[in-house]
Design a protein around this motif. Structure first.
Motif, PDB file in Angstrom:
ATOM      1  N   ALA A 153       0.835  -1.205   0.000  1.00 40.39           N
ATOM      2  CA  ALA A 153       0.000   0.000   0.000  1.00 40.39           C
ATOM      3  C   ALA A 153       0.868   1.253   0.000  1.00 40.39           C
ATOM      4  CB  ALA A 153      -0.930  -0.013   1.205  1.00 40.39           C
ATOM      5  N   VAL A 205       0.937   4.145  -3.044  1.00 37.24           N
ATOM      6  CA  VAL A 205       0.787   5.585  -2.811  1.00 37.24           C
ATOM      7  C   VAL A 205       2.011   6.338  -3.340  1.00 37.24           C
ATOM      8  CG1 VAL A 205       0.576   7.367  -1.042  1.00 37.24           C
ATOM      9  CG2 VAL A 205      -0.726   5.248  -0.831  1.00 37.24           C
ATOM     10  N   TRP A 208       0.554   8.330  -6.483  1.00 34.86           N
ATOM     11  CA  TRP A 208       0.125   9.665  -6.048  1.00 34.86           C
ATOM     12  C   TRP A 208       1.292  10.586  -5.705  1.00 34.86           C
ATOM     13  CZ3 TRP A 208       0.588  12.036  -1.160  1.00 34.86           C
ATOM     14  CH2 TRP A 208      -0.133  13.224  -1.010  1.00 34.86           C
ATOM     15  N   LEU A 211      -4.660   8.218   2.024  1.00 35.63           N
ATOM     16  CA  LEU A 211      -4.571   7.434   0.790  1.00 35.63           C
ATOM     17  C   LEU A 211      -3.939   6.069   1.044  1.00 35.63           C
ATOM     18  CD1 LEU A 211      -3.513  10.137  -1.829  1.00 35.63           C
ATOM     19  CD2 LEU A 211      -5.742   9.025  -1.594  1.00 35.63           C
ATOM     20  N   TYR A 212      -3.050   5.996   2.021  1.00 40.28           N
ATOM     21  CA  TYR A 212      -2.449   4.704   2.353  1.00 40.28           C
ATOM     22  C   TYR A 212      -3.529   3.700   2.765  1.00 40.28           C
ATOM     23  CZ  TYR A 212      -0.428   1.165   5.377  1.00 40.28           C
ATOM     24  OH  TYR A 212      -0.127  -0.025   5.976  1.00 40.28           O
ATOM     25  N   ARG A 234      -6.676   3.793   2.030  1.00 42.79           N
ATOM     26  CA  ARG A 234      -7.512   3.486   0.862  1.00 42.79           C
ATOM     27  C   ARG A 234      -6.785   2.519  -0.079  1.00 42.79           C
ATOM     28  NH1 ARG A 234     -11.815   7.107   0.477  1.00 42.79           N
ATOM     29  NH2 ARG A 234     -11.646   8.924   1.861  1.00 42.79           N
ATOM     30  N   ALA A 235      -5.488   2.718  -0.244  1.00 42.38           N
ATOM     31  CA  ALA A 235      -4.717   1.819  -1.103  1.00 42.38           C
ATOM     32  C   ALA A 235      -4.700   0.407  -0.532  1.00 42.38           C
ATOM     33  CB  ALA A 235      -3.288   2.346  -1.259  1.00 42.38           C
ATOM     34  N   ALA A 268      -8.027  -1.185  -1.137  1.00 44.14           N
ATOM     35  CA  ALA A 268      -8.184  -1.517  -2.558  1.00 44.14           C
ATOM     36  C   ALA A 268      -7.390  -2.769  -2.914  1.00 44.14           C
ATOM     37  CB  ALA A 268      -7.737  -0.340  -3.418  1.00 44.14           C
ATOM     38  N   LEU A 313      -8.869  -1.513  -7.769  1.00 43.51           N
ATOM     39  CA  LEU A 313      -7.911  -0.419  -7.560  1.00 43.51           C
ATOM     40  C   LEU A 313      -8.488   0.927  -7.972  1.00 43.51           C
ATOM     41  CD1 LEU A 313      -4.621  -2.100  -8.862  1.00 43.51           C
ATOM     42  CD2 LEU A 313      -5.432  -1.916  -6.505  1.00 43.51           C
ATOM     43  N   PHE A 319      -9.279   3.414  -5.150  1.00 38.38           N
ATOM     44  CA  PHE A 319      -8.151   4.239  -4.711  1.00 38.38           C
ATOM     45  C   PHE A 319      -7.867   5.346  -5.721  1.00 38.38           C
ATOM     46  CE2 PHE A 319      -3.604   4.938  -5.491  1.00 38.38           C
ATOM     47  CZ  PHE A 319      -3.246   5.588  -4.317  1.00 38.38           C
ATOM     48  N   GLN A 320      -7.903   5.003  -6.998  1.00 41.51           N
ATOM     49  CA  GLN A 320      -7.599   5.985  -8.033  1.00 41.51           C
ATOM     50  C   GLN A 320      -8.578   7.152  -8.004  1.00 41.51           C
ATOM     51  OE1 GLN A 320      -7.877   4.475 -11.992  1.00 41.51           O
ATOM     52  NE2 GLN A 320      -7.366   6.419 -12.967  1.00 41.51           N
ATOM     53  N   ALA A 367      -7.452   9.413  -5.188  1.00 46.15           N
ATOM     54  CA  ALA A 367      -6.092   9.933  -5.371  1.00 46.15           C
ATOM     55  C   ALA A 367      -6.024  10.964  -6.488  1.00 46.15           C
ATOM     56  CB  ALA A 367      -5.135   8.781  -5.661  1.00 46.15           C
TER      57      ALA A 367
END
Length: 466
Positions: free
Chosen positions: A280, A284, A288, A314-315, A317-318, A321, A333, A336-337, A340
């Motif tokens: 993850a 990121v 990102w 975001l971590y 969320r990654a 995902a 994925l 996450f995108q 991000a």
């Protein structure tokens, strides 16, 4: 009497085939057959004392005739040379015009391929037609006559310029067709239209025009097809290795696989939770954080505390995902995108910052994230979920070993906490009052401290910034 070389043939033609005895005896001129009497005979060879002789009057007349013939021949040759050069110049100009036309056509094909205004099949036919025009036109330059100045490089220069434009056209068409095939192979994703703000009539296809596969993908793909290309880190010729005098030869470090390399950073690849944490962080970083650093100008970037808070959000969320992708496939994925790459969502940690309000040009930022997600998705389809985790974890281990989510983050937090204990926190945000709680939040969820509190810490501990 001097007899010029250009007159010798004329004089030989005037000599008799069978000379008389008087001519051989140097009594009569071998040309006019008149007695020499008091005139001086001029030897005609083969030696000054033997052979035939002629009088000065005859020789003067023959030399004058030979000179006139020579001058006439030179004039005729010059006229012929001028006519030959003029014909070559016309042929050269026609050839150069043809080469220039093909060069301009190459430039136009490259431009159309790059603009994307023509359909892929049309671009393919344009390249085929261009190659045909090149075959019919170039490489058959008229041969220059000998008197032409050898420094005339017009033909060579024109062919060189044509070659450059043709290479550019081939590259542009190859790139266009390659991405067309890739985009056609990727299924439509209508569920992403809302996130991408697509028009109502969107077909659900979201094509890419730039994909960064990294420095190793081509070598790995070739190896899977049985083509092994030596890499820079390999030693293709160990027999050539020599130790310099006075130096001790050091053994090369042993090559390690992903598991061994990750273990050096405290990541046990058999521990799936730890591997997910690192993967993850790698996602990121690759998608990102790299886009933020490379595509958003410094004047439009948010404060360091806001970046750290957003990265932590975001971590998580990654990671979610990646967990979902194990069962649902690479399309997971996209969740996450969507966050991000959003330019309208306020950032985490209570920050009001949005990329749209920063007035930064975000097209390349969004494209960078899209390319990385597409690449990761394709890799997951081809090599599997675990292979992607290993690749992402390796990226994080090499590029962000002490970022949030990595084993090195705890040591970093401990160092920051010790530093905070020594500071005067009278003007600090209230969230920093309890250092024990601060340390816990920094380890588990830095964004929950708030962007302001993180910014206060980073202002006084800039080396902790990400």
């Amino acid at each position: 009497m001097h007899i010029p070389s250009y007159a010798r043939a004329t004089i030989r033609a005037a000599l008799p085939t069978v000379p008389t005895a008087r001519q051989v005896g140097t009594l009569d001129c071998a040309i006019c057959d008149a007695p020499f009497e008091d005139r001086e005979p001029v030897p005609l060879g083969p030696t000054p004392a033997s052979g035939l002789f002629g009088c000065r009057d005859c020789l003067t007349r023959l030399i004058a005739r030979a000179r006139r013939s020579r001058d006439s021949a030179l004039a005729r040759n010059a006229e012929h040379a001028r006519a030959e050069w003029a014909a070559w110049a016309r042929a050269r100009d026609r050839y150069l015009a043809g080469v220039e036309s093909v060069r301009e056509a190459s430039e136009a094909v490259a431009r159309l391929a790059a603009e994307g205004t023509a359909k892929p099949l049309e671009i393919a036919w344009l390249l085929v037609a261009l190659e045909s025009a090149h075959s019919w036109t170039a490489g058959d330059a008229p041969k220059a006559p000998n008197p032409v100045d050898p420094s005339d490089s017009s033909v060579r220069d024109a062919e060189f310029r044509l070659g450059l434009e043709l290479i550019s056209a081939r590259e542009a068409v190859a790139e266009r067709l390659a991405y067309h095939l890739i985009n056609e192979a990727i299924p439509a994703e209508p569920e992403m239209c809302e996130e991408f703000d697509c028009p109502d009539d969107c077909s659900g296809r979201h094509d890419s025009s730039h994909i960064d596969c990294g420095p190793d993908a081509v070598f790995e793909d070739l190896a899977r097809r049985g083509v092994v290309v030596p890499r820079a880190e390999d030693d293709p010729a160990p027999a050539l290795d020599r130790t310099l005098p006075g130096r001790t030869k050091k053994s090369a470090p042993a090559m390690t696989g992903p598991a061994e390399a990750l273990a050096q950073h405290g990541i046990d690849t058999d521990d799936i939770e730890l591997l997910l944490d690192a993967a993850a962080a790698g996602l990121v970083t690759d998608a990102w954080h790299d886009a933020l650093l490379s595509e958003i100008p410094a004047t439009a970037k948010p404060a360091p505390g806001e970046i750290l808070a957003q990265r932590a959000d975001l971590y998580r969320r990654a990671r979610r995902a990646l967990v979902a992708a194990r069962d649902d496939g690479p399309q997971a994925l996209r969740a996450f995108q969507a966050v991000a790459s959003s330019v309208d969502l306020p950032w985490a940690g209570g920050s009001p910052f949005t990329l749209r309000e920063s007035r930064a040009a975000t097209e390349n930022f969004i494209q960078h994230i899209d390319d990385r997600i597409r690449y990761t998705s394709e890799l997951m389809r081809e090599q599997g979920w675990r292979a992607v985790l290993l690749r992402l974890a390796a990226s994080a281990a090499s590029r962000a070993p002490d970022h949030f989510g990595m084993p090195g983050w705890a040591d970093r937090v401990a160092s920051v906490t010790r530093h905070l204990a020594e500071l005067d926190r009278s003007d600090a945000p209230p969230a920093l009052a309890d250092l024990g709680a601060v340390e816990t939040l920094l380890v588990e969820a830095p964004d929950r401290l708030g962007a302001d509190a993180l910014g206060w810490i980073l202002d006084r501990r800039p080396e902790a910034a990400l």
